[in-house]
Design an enzyme around this catalytic site. Structure first.
Site, PDB file in Angstrom:
ATOM      1  NE  ARG A  30     -35.477  45.841 -27.034  1.00 35.57           N
ATOM      2  CZ  ARG A  30     -34.629  46.646 -26.377  1.00 35.57           C
ATOM      3  NH1 ARG A  30     -34.615  47.945 -26.632  1.00 35.57           N
ATOM      4  NH2 ARG A  30     -33.783  46.164 -25.494  1.00 35.57           N
ATOM      5  CG  ASP A  31     -42.603  52.385 -30.916  1.00 32.58           C
ATOM      6  OD1 ASP A  31     -43.176  53.290 -30.285  1.00 32.58           O
ATOM      7  OD2 ASP A  31     -42.945  52.033 -32.068  1.00 32.58           O
ATOM      8  CG  ASN A  88     -46.300  62.383 -29.060  1.00 30.15           C
ATOM      9  OD1 ASN A  88     -45.602  63.389 -28.994  1.00 30.15           O
ATOM     10  ND2 ASN A  88     -45.938  61.311 -29.734  1.00 30.15           N
ATOM     11  CB  VAL A  97     -51.350  54.103 -28.527  1.00 24.64           C
ATOM     12  CG1 VAL A  97     -51.872  53.067 -27.533  1.00 24.64           C
ATOM     13  CG2 VAL A  97     -50.938  53.426 -29.835  1.00 24.64           C
ATOM     14  CG  HIS A 101     -47.369  55.971 -24.912  1.00 22.50           C
ATOM     15  ND1 HIS A 101     -48.710  56.115 -25.185  1.00 22.50           N
ATOM     16  CD2 HIS A 101     -46.701  56.440 -26.003  1.00 22.50           C
ATOM     17  CE1 HIS A 101     -48.850  56.649 -26.392  1.00 22.50           C
ATOM     18  NE2 HIS A 101     -47.648  56.862 -26.908  1.00 22.50           N
ATOM     19  CG  HIS A 103     -42.504  57.792 -27.496  1.00 21.22           C
ATOM     20  ND1 HIS A 103     -42.649  56.976 -28.603  1.00 21.22           N
ATOM     21  CD2 HIS A 103     -43.721  58.364 -27.317  1.00 21.22           C
ATOM     22  CE1 HIS A 103     -43.884  57.073 -29.073  1.00 21.22           C
ATOM     23  NE2 HIS A 103     -44.554  57.913 -28.306  1.00 21.22           N
TER      24      HIS A 103
HETATM   25  P1  5GP Z   1     -47.916  57.885 -29.914  1.00 25.41           P
HETATM   26  O1  5GP Z   1     -48.018  58.227 -31.375  1.00 25.41           O
HETATM   27  O2  5GP Z   1     -49.284  57.605 -29.332  1.00 25.41           O
HETATM   28  O3  5GP Z   1     -47.128  58.847 -29.096  1.00 25.41           O
HETATM   29  O4  5GP Z   1     -47.068  56.557 -29.850  1.00 25.41           O
HETATM   30  C1  5GP Z   1     -47.602  55.295 -30.060  1.00 25.41           C
HETATM   31  C2  5GP Z   1     -46.441  54.376 -30.354  1.00 25.41           C
HETATM   32  O5  5GP Z   1     -46.892  53.043 -30.162  1.00 25.41           O
HETATM   33  C3  5GP Z   1     -45.906  54.473 -31.785  1.00 25.41           C
HETATM   34  O6  5GP Z   1     -44.534  54.816 -31.758  1.00 25.41           O
HETATM   35  C4  5GP Z   1     -46.159  53.074 -32.355  1.00 25.41           C
HETATM   36  O7  5GP Z   1     -45.091  52.649 -33.192  1.00 25.41           O
HETATM   37  C5  5GP Z   1     -46.278  52.216 -31.112  1.00 25.41           C
HETATM   38  N1  5GP Z   1     -47.155  51.079 -31.236  1.00 25.41           N
HETATM   39  C6  5GP Z   1     -48.417  51.081 -31.745  1.00 25.41           C
HETATM   40  N2  5GP Z   1     -48.965  49.852 -31.652  1.00 25.41           N
HETATM   41  C7  5GP Z   1     -48.022  49.066 -31.070  1.00 25.41           C
HETATM   42  C8  5GP Z   1     -47.999  47.682 -30.714  1.00 25.41           C
HETATM   43  O8  5GP Z   1     -48.956  46.925 -30.912  1.00 25.41           O
HETATM   44  N3  5GP Z   1     -46.861  47.206 -30.134  1.00 25.41           N
HETATM   45  C9  5GP Z   1     -45.787  48.022 -29.888  1.00 25.41           C
HETATM   46  N4  5GP Z   1     -44.720  47.445 -29.332  1.00 25.41           N
HETATM   47  N5  5GP Z   1     -45.778  49.326 -30.225  1.00 25.41           N
HETATM   48  C10 5GP Z   1     -46.874  49.841 -30.805  1.00 25.41           C
END
Ligand code: 5GP
Ligand code: ZN
Length: 115
Positions: A30-31, A88, A97, A101, A103
């Site tokens: 989970r995010d 993304n 990150v 991944h 979503h």
């Molecule tokens: P991005 O912006 O790279 O597409 O998505 C990264 C996602 O990772 C974000 O929605 C953020 O909330 C989530 N995220 C970042 N750090 C962590 C973490 O330590 N644990 C979890 N479960 N989600 C994270």
């Protein structure tokens, strides 16, 4: 595995997360900051920085992410209503990150137009 990557640490259980599915290829959790009732991140267990670093040999795991998403959507009760999957890539893509991944977002009507 990257020593500094937060998602690698979640895959290896060195960092806590709410893991909802794991097998030898992928991990789903989970995010931390959900934007909808269901917001799950599905990652390859192998560290791949982004779509921009994909190799042909990664095609199988990327396909597997989609079939795991389909199963999780059923488990979450959002399969009927529908859901959105987002990856993304890079700065302009909104990636924060740098471990590839997907979503999986659902449980409400998606509001935001893409772009
Ligand atoms: P991005 O912006 O790279 O597409 O998505 C990264 C996602 O990772 C974000 O929605 C953020 O909330 C989530 N995220 C970042 N750090 C962590 C973490 O330590 N644990 C979890 N479960 N989600 C994270
Ligand atoms: Zn990683």
């Amino acid at each position: 595995m990257s020593d500094t990557c937060i998602f690698c640490k979640i895959v290896s259980k060195d960092t806590k997360a709410t893991v909802v599915y794991q097998d030898e290829q992928v991990t789903a959790f989970r995010d931390l900051h959900p934007v909808a009732p269901t917001h799950i991140l599905i990652v390859p267990n192998k560290h791949i920085e982004s779509v921009g670093r994909l190799e042909v040999e990664d095609e199988q795991v990327i396909g597997h992410i989609f079939t795991v998403a389909r199963k999780l959507a059923v488990d979450e009760g959002i399969a009927e209503g529908g859901y959105r999957m987002i990856t993304n890539t890079g700065g302009d893509g909104g990636q924060t990150v740098f471990h590839l991944h997907v979503h999986l977002i659902g449980g409400q009507r998606m509001r935001h137009p893409m772009g």
